[in-house]
Write a protein that holds these residues in place. Structure first.
Motif, PDB file in Angstrom:
ATOM      1  N   LEU A 206       0.851  -1.182   0.000  1.00  9.00           N
ATOM      2  CA  LEU A 206       0.000   0.000   0.000  1.00  9.00           C
ATOM      3  C   LEU A 206       0.889   1.236   0.000  1.00  9.00           C
ATOM      4  N   VAL A 207       0.529   2.212  -0.833  1.00  5.38           N
ATOM      5  CA  VAL A 207       1.305   3.452  -0.960  1.00  5.38           C
ATOM      6  C   VAL A 207       0.424   4.632  -0.604  1.00  5.38           C
ATOM      7  N   ILE A 208       0.915   5.468   0.296  1.00  2.28           N
ATOM      8  CA  ILE A 208       0.216   6.699   0.653  1.00  2.28           C
ATOM      9  C   ILE A 208       1.145   7.862   0.329  1.00  2.28           C
ATOM     10  N   GLN A 209       0.877   8.533  -0.761  1.00  8.23           N
ATOM     11  CA  GLN A 209       1.633   9.706  -1.185  1.00  8.23           C
ATOM     12  C   GLN A 209       0.711  10.913  -1.083  1.00  8.23           C
ATOM     13  N   HIS A 210       1.108  11.917  -0.326  1.00 12.42           N
ATOM     14  CA  HIS A 210       0.294  13.123  -0.227  1.00 12.42           C
ATOM     15  C   HIS A 210       0.182  13.748  -1.613  1.00 12.42           C
ATOM     16  N   MET A 211      -1.025  13.728  -2.162  1.00  7.75           N
ATOM     17  CA  MET A 211      -1.231  14.160  -3.538  1.00  7.75           C
ATOM     18  C   MET A 211      -2.701  14.513  -3.728  1.00  7.75           C
ATOM     19  N   PRO A 212      -3.009  15.564  -4.490  1.00  6.33           N
ATOM     20  CA  PRO A 212      -4.413  15.971  -4.657  1.00  6.33           C
ATOM     21  C   PRO A 212      -5.251  14.935  -5.405  1.00  6.33           C
ATOM     22  N   LYS A 213      -6.544  15.011  -5.170  1.00  2.00           N
ATOM     23  CA  LYS A 213      -7.493  14.178  -5.903  1.00  2.00           C
ATOM     24  C   LYS A 213      -7.353  14.455  -7.392  1.00  2.00           C
ATOM     25  N   GLY A 214      -7.423  13.412  -8.197  1.00  2.00           N
ATOM     26  CA  GLY A 214      -7.314  13.577  -9.637  1.00  2.00           C
ATOM     27  C   GLY A 214      -5.932  13.263 -10.175  1.00  2.00           C
ATOM     28  N   PHE A 215      -4.929  13.158  -9.285  1.00  2.00           N
ATOM     29  CA  PHE A 215      -3.566  12.886  -9.738  1.00  2.00           C
ATOM     30  C   PHE A 215      -3.064  11.507  -9.319  1.00  2.00           C
ATOM     31  N   THR A 216      -3.663  10.918  -8.283  1.00  2.00           N
ATOM     32  CA  THR A 216      -3.174   9.627  -7.819  1.00  2.00           C
ATOM     33  C   THR A 216      -3.445   8.503  -8.818  1.00  2.00           C
ATOM     34  N   LYS A 217      -4.480   8.648  -9.620  1.00  2.00           N
ATOM     35  CA  LYS A 217      -4.739   7.625 -10.636  1.00  2.00           C
ATOM     36  C   LYS A 217      -3.620   7.596 -11.658  1.00  2.00           C
ATOM     37  N   ARG A 218      -3.194   8.782 -12.096  1.00  2.00           N
ATOM     38  CA  ARG A 218      -2.093   8.841 -13.060  1.00  2.00           C
ATOM     39  C   ARG A 218      -0.779   8.412 -12.414  1.00  2.00           C
TER      40      ARG A 218
END
Length: 364
Positions: A206-218
Motif C-alpha cells: 500500500l502506498v500513501i503519497q500526499h497528492m491531490p485528488k485527480g492525480f493519484t490515478k495517473r
C-alpha cells in the motif's frame, strides 16, 4: 540556492501568463506573510527574474506563451537551482504534464486556484501556502544529480535486536505486507523503491503519497509502468493479494479492514483530513498494524510534518519492521526525523537501500 531573508520570511516569485491569476496568487501568499519579490508572465521571464531575485521558491504555471513551465523549470535548474512548486489545473489530462515537471526538477505541485471567490477559497489558500512553504524547505542538493546510494551505506537507528539475514525473496513469509508513506519530494523516491521490489517476493503493498485528488490515478499508472507489480489506485471494498500494489486516492483515507485467505480487504474513508492531509499515512499504517496477520513492514520517506510517526509507532508495537529514509537523501527530513526521534524506527537507509532493508526486516 536561494536563502531566506534574515527575519525568516519566505520569498517567492510568481509565474503565470494571466495577470489576474498572478494578482490572486500574490494576494493569497502575502495575506499569509509570504513575500512576493517578483512576477513573470512566461518561462523566459521567469528564468531571468529568478536569477535576479534569488527567491526561496517559485510558483510556476504550466501553459504559457514563448516558453512553457516545463522548459522554465529546466532552465531554472540549470542556471539558478531553486525549488519550484507547479500550479496544475485540476484535471486528469494535466497530470502527465505535471509529473513531467517533477521529472525535470520541480519539487511538488498544487492545484491552481479557481478565479471565483467561493467558500473553498480559505482551503485553497491554506493548501497553497502550506505547499509553498514545504517546497521552499526542500534541499535541492539531495534531489538533483544524485547517484544511486550504495547499499553498504545503511546505518542503524538503534541496536539491532533481529539477526541480519541475506535479502532473499524466496525466504519471505507468504502474505508479507509493505506500507510506504511519503510527502514532498516523494513521488520519484516511491518510484525508485517500488521499481526494485522483486516480483517473486509476492508482497502486498500500500502506498500513501500526499497528492491531490485527480492525480493519484495517473501516479498509479506511472508506478505500474515502472515496477513488476500490478499497481492501481485503491477502490473501496476491494481485496488485494500477493504481487499487487494499491495507491491511496487523493481526497480519501485508505484503511485495511481485513486479512483473510492471503488477501487484504481495503476501505476508503471520507473522514476529515488528519495533520491537514487526506490521505493520511498514519491512518493506513495504524489500520494495518491492527489488522494484518502476516509479517508487516512500514517505510516512511521524505516529507514535512509528522504524518506517519504514529503509524510507524503502531507498526513497531505490533511487532512489524520499520524503515525511515535517511537525512542525506531526503528532500525534506521532516517526517523521517520525527519518527526516528520517537524511537519507532528499526533502520535508517538511503533511498537506494530502502527496499533491501524492508525485505530484510520482513524475513527476520
Amino acid at each position: 540556492m536561494s536563502t531566506a531573508v534574515s527575519d525568516g520570511t519566505t520569498r517567492a516569485v510568481v509565474v503565470d501568463d494571466s495577470r489576474f491569476m498572478r494578482t490572486l496568487i500574490r494576494t493569497l501568499l502575502e495575506d499569509s506573510a509570504v513575500e512576493v519579490v517578483a512576477e513573470a508572465g512566461n518561462g523566459s521571464e521567469a528564468i531571468e527574474v529568478v536569477s535576479e531575485h534569488q527567491p526561496d521558491v517559485v510558483t510556476m504555471d504550466i501553459e504559457m506563451p514563448e516558453m512553457n513551465g516545463l522548459d522554465a523549470v529546466e532552465g531554472i535548474m540549470e542556471r539558478c537551482p531553486t525549488p519550484v512548486l507547479m500550479l496544475s489545473a485540476h484535471a486528469e489530462e494535466d497530470a502527465d504534464v505535471t509529473f513531467e515537471a517533477l521529472d525535470r526538477g520541480a519539487v511538488d505541485f498544487v492545484t491552481k486556484p479557481g478565479g471565483e471567490v467561493t467558500s473553498e477559497m480559505p482551503r485553497v489558500k491554506r493548501e497553497l501556502v502550506e505547499k509553498l512553504r514545504s517546497a521552499a524547505a526542500v534541499d535541492l542538493s539531495k534531489t538533483r544529480g544524485r547517484s544511486r546510494p550504495s547499499t553498504t551505506s545503511r546505518q542503524r537507528a538503534k541496536p539491532a535486536s533481529k539477526p541480519s539475514k541475506p535479502t532473499s525473496a524466496d525466504s519471505l513469509p507468504e502474505g508479507s505486507t509493505l506500507i510506504v508513506g511519503a510527502s514532498t519530494g516523494g513521488p520519484n523516491v516511491v518510484e525508485r523503491v517500488l521499481a526494485t521490489l522483486p516480483a517473486d517476493a509476492g508482497l502486498r503493498v500500500l502506498v500513501i503519497q500526499h497528492m491531490p485528488k485527480g492525480f493519484t490515478k495517473r501516479f498509479s499508472t506511472r508506478l505500474d509502468a515502472r515496477c513488476e507489480y500490478e499497481v492501481k489506485e485503491a477502490t473501496d471494498g476491494e481485496r488485494i493479494g500477493p504481487g499487487q500494489i494499491r495507491v491511496a486516492p487523493g481526497g480519501s483515507h485508505l484503511l485495511v479492514t481485513g486479512d483473510r485467505a492471503g488477501q487484504l480487504r481495503l476501505a476508503l474513508s471520507d473522514d476529515d483530513p488528519l495533520h491537514g492531509v487526506k490521505p493520511a499515512i498514519d491512518l493506513t499504517m495504524a489500520s494495518a498494524a491492527e489488522t494484518v496477520k502476516k509479517p508487516l513492514a512500514g517505510v516512511l520517506l521524505t516529507g514535512m510534518g509528522r504524518d506517519g510517526v504514529d503509524g510507524m509507532t503502531r507498526i513497531s508495537r505490533a511487532g512489524g519492521y520499520t524503515v525511515a529514509q535517511d537525512e542525506k537523501t531526503s528532500a525534506i527530513f521532516g517526517m523521517p526525523k520525527r519518527a526516528i526521534e520517537a524511537g519507532c524506527v528499526d533502520a535508517i537507509a538511503p533511498d537506494g537501500s530502502i527496499t533491501e532493508e524492508a525485505l530484510r526486516g520482513l524475513t527476520s
